[in-house]
Design a protein around this motif. Structure first.
Motif, mmCIF file in Angstrom:
data_model
loop_
_atom_site.group_PDB
_atom_site.id
_atom_site.type_symbol
_atom_site.label_atom_id
_atom_site.label_comp_id
_atom_site.label_asym_id
_atom_site.label_seq_id
_atom_site.Cartn_x
_atom_site.Cartn_y
_atom_site.Cartn_z
ATOM 1 N N ALA A 1 0.761 -1.051 -0.015
ATOM 2 C CA ALA A 1 0.084 0.052 0.116
ATOM 3 C C ALA A 1 0.838 1.355 -0.019
ATOM 4 O O ALA A 1 0.439 2.326 -0.652
ATOM 5 N N GLU B 1 -6.591 -6.588 4.652
ATOM 6 C CA GLU B 1 -5.818 -5.820 3.794
ATOM 7 C C GLU B 1 -6.688 -4.748 3.656
ATOM 8 O O GLU B 1 -5.653 -3.505 3.149
ATOM 9 N N ASN C 1 -4.773 -0.987 3.978
ATOM 10 C CA ASN C 1 -4.834 -0.120 3.248
ATOM 11 C C ASN C 1 -5.460 1.120 3.296
ATOM 12 O O ASN C 1 -4.796 2.356 3.190
#
Length: 453
Positions: A336, A368, A372
């Protein structure tokens, strides 16, 4: 011949503490270093899996510059080494900084040798599992592409995939949403003799029932309104390769009988066609559903279930993959940060503990997404607990520190009462040194007995 003991490198310049640690870890193959050059020399010679390191090393014994330089050099030489940092009492800033620099864990002085032993033992086990993971993944460079995890549960899944893939058995992948079922299906394909053929996937839950049959079996020109040309279905497109029937538990009953015929005879018949077409396809199925429960409810054919489950591989949810959440979080952070052009380099210690403690009901996808979002919104170079937005998990982590501190204080007060304030007896009861007793008294704001030195 007895099995060789694992090697533990201790980097500590205090001779007294060296002796104490040597006694505590006598069942390991110990090597000792008092400074950075000696530590790096021993690292190259013995290749220890775990390093227990003090931050205050000469020539900066009263600071941390040399300690952090040692962490950096160790990880440059041996990136997979698990470094456990020993920090001063209450020195949370440097503990957090050490984790951000790549250390595996930390333990604060005065050392609780039982806790330290647990941390060290766990570090060796994690190192062993990660080494096994790398061995499995190196079987073929791209076999387990995209799959990250070194927990025992994941290693069991890797081994099953290795065993079943070379066969022609139909594989059923069971796992909650977000556990990586398609990634494992691709790994089965890559390890099979069909690796050079096509890999075709279809999500049975994402396509309306009236279109799913056409997607699977194809159709002839003019078979229905809008059928302007002959079109092959997914099964035909996967000939000499592998077909993933994702979320097969959501397939309508009306199609299950037609799919069963394909499994039994290995032929397909396009909609509107009369030709029976033989096909050679490896079938991999995946679902998050409880298929036996669906069978009892009359929503899934029992005979089809036995056809698709010649070998069943269960993919563990993230909450059952000890240690993997933190590994995945670091991986997603790097991705990210690069993708969004953010100078974020790691997590705070509280954030890492929250990540490890969170049950992650959405599994890898949820993790995730959380990382992120935190990278995008981060104001600091390290992602803190608040940025992860984990709600009550953060409160639980904070409470754990308080519980441990309260227990330590109660044990000290009880020993002081039993020993009548005699610090030598207190030290004997608690199994620690008199200097450590002084540190604990100061830490918890307790008065020293009159006359105590």
């Amino acid at each position: 011949m007895s099995q060789k003991q694992p090697c533990l490198l201790i980097v500590e310049d205090d001779v007294g503490l060296q002796s104490q640690l040597r006694w505590s870890f006598e069942d390991y193959d110990l090597v000792m270093a008092g400074d950075r050059p000696t530590a790096i020399s021993l690292l190259r010679l013995h290749q220890p899996a775990v390093v227990l390191q003090d931050l205050g090393l000469p020539p900066d014994a009263s600071g941390t510059t040399e300690g952090f330089a040692t962490i950096t050099e160790i990880l440059e030489e041996a990136p997979h080494t698990k470094i456990i940092v020993v920090t001063g009492n209450g020195d949370r800033d440097n503990a957090v900084k050490s984790i951000g620099s790549g250390a595996y864990d930390f333990c604060s002085k005065p050392l609780d040798l039982e806790v330290l032993r647990l941390i060290v033992d766990r570090a060796f086990r994690v190192h062993e599992l990660e080494a096994e993971n790398r061995r499995l993944r190196s079987h073929s460079p791209a076999v387990f592409e995209g799959i990250i995890g070194s927990s025992k549960a994941m290693l069991d899944a890797y081994r099953m995939v290795e065993k079943v893939s070379p066969s022609n058995a139909t594989v059923l992948l069971l796992g909650e949403t977000g556990t990586g079922k398609e990634l494992f299906a691709r790994a089965v394909h890559r390890l099979s003799s069909r690796r050079d053929g096509p890999f075709v996937a279809i999500n049975c839950a994402a396509i309306p029932e009236n279109l799913l049959e056409a997607e699977l079996f194809g159709y002839e020109k003019g078979s229905y309104t809008g059928a302007h040309k002959q079109t092959k279905g997914k099964i035909e497109l996967a000939v000499n390769g592998s077909l993933l029937l994702d979320e097969i538990g959501d397939m309508p009953l009306s199609l299950q009988s037609k799919l069963l015929r394909f499994f039994e005879e290995r032929v397909v018949e396009r909609i509107g066609g009369r030709e029976v077409i033989p096909v050679d396809v490896r079938i991999i199925c995946a679902t998050h559903q409880d298929l036996p429960a669906l069978i009892r409810e009359g929503r899934f054919r029992e005979d089809l279930f036995y056809r698709i489950s010649e070998v069943t591989v269960r993919l563990p949810p993230l909450r059952e993959r000890a240690g993997d959440a933190v590994t995945l979080a670091r991986h997603f952070l790097e991705q990210a940060a690069t993708r969004h052009g953010r100078a974020v380099r790691g997590f705070t210690a509280k954030a890492l503990k929250a990540i490890a403690a969170c049950p992650w009901p959405g599994n890898v996808r949820e993790l995730e997404n959380a990382v992120n979002s935190a990278v995008i919104m981060a104001d600091e170079k390290q992602i803190g607990l608040e940025a992860l937005n984990l709600g009550a998990i953060g409160e639980d982590i904070l409470d754990l520190h308080k519980v441990r501190s309260d227990a330590e204080r109660r044990a000290l007060q009880k020993a002081m009462t039993q020993a009548g304030g005699n610090l030598s007896q207190v030290a004997s009861l608690l199994g620690i040194s008199r200097p450590t007793i002084y540190d604990l008294l100061d830490k918890h704001g307790l008065k020293r007995p009159s006359g105590a030195e």
